[in-house]
Design a protein around this motif. Structure first.
Motif, PDB file in Angstrom:
ATOM      1  N   ARG A 293      46.472  70.434  16.568  1.00 53.60           N
ATOM      2  CA  ARG A 293      46.405  69.102  16.553  1.00 53.60           C
ATOM      3  C   ARG A 293      44.878  68.604  16.120  1.00 53.60           C
TER       4      ARG A 293
ATOM      5  N   THR B 271      42.096  68.537  17.943  1.00 49.41           N
ATOM      6  CA  THR B 271      41.476  67.683  19.069  1.00 49.41           C
ATOM      7  C   THR B 271      39.978  68.556  19.591  1.00 49.41           C
TER       8      THR B 271
ATOM      9  N   ARG C  74      43.923  65.532  27.489  1.00 48.08           N
ATOM     10  CA  ARG C  74      45.143  65.571  27.191  1.00 48.08           C
ATOM     11  C   ARG C  74      45.795  66.635  28.477  1.00 48.08           C
TER      12      ARG C  74
ATOM     13  N   SER D  84      53.564  66.840  16.414  1.00 48.42           N
ATOM     14  CA  SER D  84      53.898  66.155  17.478  1.00 48.42           C
ATOM     15  C   SER D  84      52.715  65.341  18.102  1.00 48.42           C
ATOM     16  N   SER D  85      53.129  64.307  18.702  1.00 47.30           N
ATOM     17  CA  SER D  85      52.060  63.341  19.259  1.00 47.30           C
ATOM     18  C   SER D  85      51.880  63.768  20.597  1.00 47.30           C
TER      19      SER D  85
ATOM     20  N   ASN E  14      52.720  61.662  22.961  1.00 51.06           N
ATOM     21  CA  ASN E  14      53.882  61.291  23.704  1.00 51.06           C
ATOM     22  C   ASN E  14      55.004  62.384  23.925  1.00 51.06           C
TER      23      ASN E  14
END
Length: 527
Positions: free
Chosen positions: A308, A310, A318, A367-368, A370
């Motif tokens: 992702r 990050t 997160r 995928s986020s 959430n």
């Protein structure tokens, strides 16, 4: 037995002042726990900068963590035994001072070999510090308040784990990687000052007995051999003769240790403790619990940073649903354990954790957040329940004279679970990635000849990193990235299933745990 008929000195004696006051005592040991917890999480954030500044390899970076874990896991029970004999306050404070000084030395040494060696020494002092925190609490709090104190103790650890990645990211980005170690110096100084002011000394009555040298050697040697083999298995392979030799040699030495402990007058780890079903089951459950937690945290971090994309600070933010839930649940779990005993919170926590791990198999490369946070929140709630309740199951069921040993056993189970989880689940992930990598690459549109050439990049893809193909077009590189991430996610899903099933099996084992009777056993001598 005569020992069972003796009563310990009132733990809350002197509560009118600071010295001996249970809550000031809790503050003191919590500071030590926070120092160790911060160190465990900020170091991982510093690793990339250490590699850049000192030219460290991936193996070097692994040993920065593993040398610490090996020393800690091998010596925790001995550290508890030292506290039982020479005084839990004394050994705890020596651990605090040593931990702070080795942290300072790590920042100053300036070479990777020195860092690895000093990290091992730091593990030695950590093994003196950690088991005696629980033993000190056991001697300071009356039985009715012990579970609440353990919950707050666990919450202090969770606070440091939650804040570690964010603090580490800020320090590395705005100060230096050395500063993540220097932070332990003021922390250690505060913990020492508070400890000297408020702690009362306590020790086992069996202070005249000799050290169990054969037990110390065989326990330490067996754990080192076993853990070393598990760590190296991901490099050597699980069926490699060197891996098998280390693992089986470690197990054989541990068997010899159990034989020795049944025959010496003053054993390092009294085998009679395991005659208590709650202690033996509680230890096994804790190993499985942290087998799942450490392994999953490691790979979810890889997912966030490498798939992702990050940053380290963003990754720490997160993961907050997990760490904050652990922090909040720990004191709640202490109250629940006090009211219902350790069995209900352990079972409920393990079921929640196992369910959360299985739900995480729904993650995909795109995928986020959430899709991630509900499972992390559920996992944090479950872990918070299990950590506190398992401490009661192990330490609360041990005689007071063995409180330091029981504290060492509890922390050893935690560390071993973490090492085994990272090693075993890492091997599961790597094996699955190797088996599906070519198919996932070609399925994403990578030309077959390029996909076959990338088989040497298995270790890179197992970390969620897409290899760069020299001279490839943008469309081919995009296909390589998509296929690499798909292969990584397939391996991650299998690891999550293994961790989830193991955790649900542990929930079944936890049904065998019973409430401890903290009034049993021999007394703590309070000075």
């Amino acid at each position: 037995m005569a020992d069972d008929q003796r009563t310990r000195s009132a733990p809350a004696e002197g509560t009118g002042g600071r010295r001996g006051n249970p809550w000031w005592t809790l503050t003191s040991v919590a500071l030590g726990v926070i120092m160790v917890g911060l160190d465990g999480t900020v170091v991982s954030i510093a690793n990339p900068r250490i590699a850049e500044d000192l030219g460290a390899s991936l193996t070097d970076l692994q040993w920065i963590t593993n040398s610490y874990l090996l020393a800690l896991a091998a010596l925790l029970v001995f550290g508890g035994k030292l506290g039982d004999r020479y005084g839990r306050k004394l050994i705890f404070l020596i651990g605090v001072v040593g931990f702070g000084l080795t942290s300072l030395a790590i920042g100053l040494v300036g070479n990777i070999v020195g860092i690895i060696a000093l990290r091992a020494l730091q593990g030695v002092f950590g093994a003196m510090l950690m088991p005696n925190t629980l033993a000190i609490l056991r001697g300071a709090f009356p039985p009715k308040e012990l579970n609440r104190a353990i919950g707050i103790w666990s919450g202090a650890s969770s606070i440091s784990i939650a804040g570690g990645p964010i603090i580490g990211g800020l320090l590395v980005e705005h100060v230096s990687w050395e500063s993540v170690f220097y932070i332990n110096v003021p922390m250690g100084a505060i913990a020492l000052a508070v400890g000297l002011a408020v702690l009362r000394e306590s020790r086992s009555e069996s202070t005249g007995q000799r050290h169990d040298i054969p037990g110390i050697i065989t326990l330490s040697g067996g754990l080192v051999g076993l853990v070393f083999g598990l760590i190296k298995a991901s490099t050597w392979g699980w069926t490699d003769p060197k891996t098998l030799a280390c693992v089986f040699a470690g197990l054989a030495v541990l068997v010899l240790f159990t034989v020795i402990e049944t025959r010496v007058a003053a054993p390092l780890l009294p085998m009679r403790l395991f005659g208590n079903r709650s202690i033996s089951v509680g230890s096994a459950v804790l190993v499985i619990n942290f087998f799942a937690l450490f392994g999953v945290l490691f790979f979810v971090t890889l997912f966030l940073q490498n798939v992702r994309d990050t940053s380290p600070i963003e990754t720490g933010v997160r993961i907050l649903p997990l760490t904050l839930a652990m922090m909040i649940m720990s004191p709640i779990a202490g109250s629940a354990t006090e009211r219902f005993g350790p069995r209900p919170p352990m079972v409920i926590g393990l079921v929640l954790s196992g369910t959360a791990l299985l739900l995480l198999t729904g993650l995909e490369p795109g995928s986020s957040f959430n899709a991630l946070w509900p499972s992390l929140l559920m996992l944090g709630i479950g872990m918070g329940l299990v950590i506190t309740a398992s401490a009661e199951a192990i330490v609360g069921n041990a005689p007071v004279d063995d409180a330091g040993v029981a504290g060492g056993l509890q922390t050893t189970a935690l560390q071993l679970g973490g090492v085994v989880g990272t090693a075993v689940l890492g091997s599961v992930l790597s094996s699955r990635v190797a088996s599906v990598m070519v198919d996932k690459l070609t399925g994403a549109g990578t030309p077959a000849e390029v996909a076959n050439r990338l088989t040497d990049s298995e270790q890179l893809i197992s970390q969620g990193v897409a290899p760069q193909v020299t001279g490839a077009s943008e469309s081919v590189q995009a296909a390589v990235t998509a296929g690499s991430h798909a292969a990584f996610m397939t391996g991650l899903h299998v690891s999550l299933v293994v961790a989830g099933i193991a955790t649900l099996v542990a929930a079944g084992l936890a049904l065998l745990v019973r409430r401890g009777d903290s009034s049993d056993g021999t007394p703590v001598v309070v000075h």
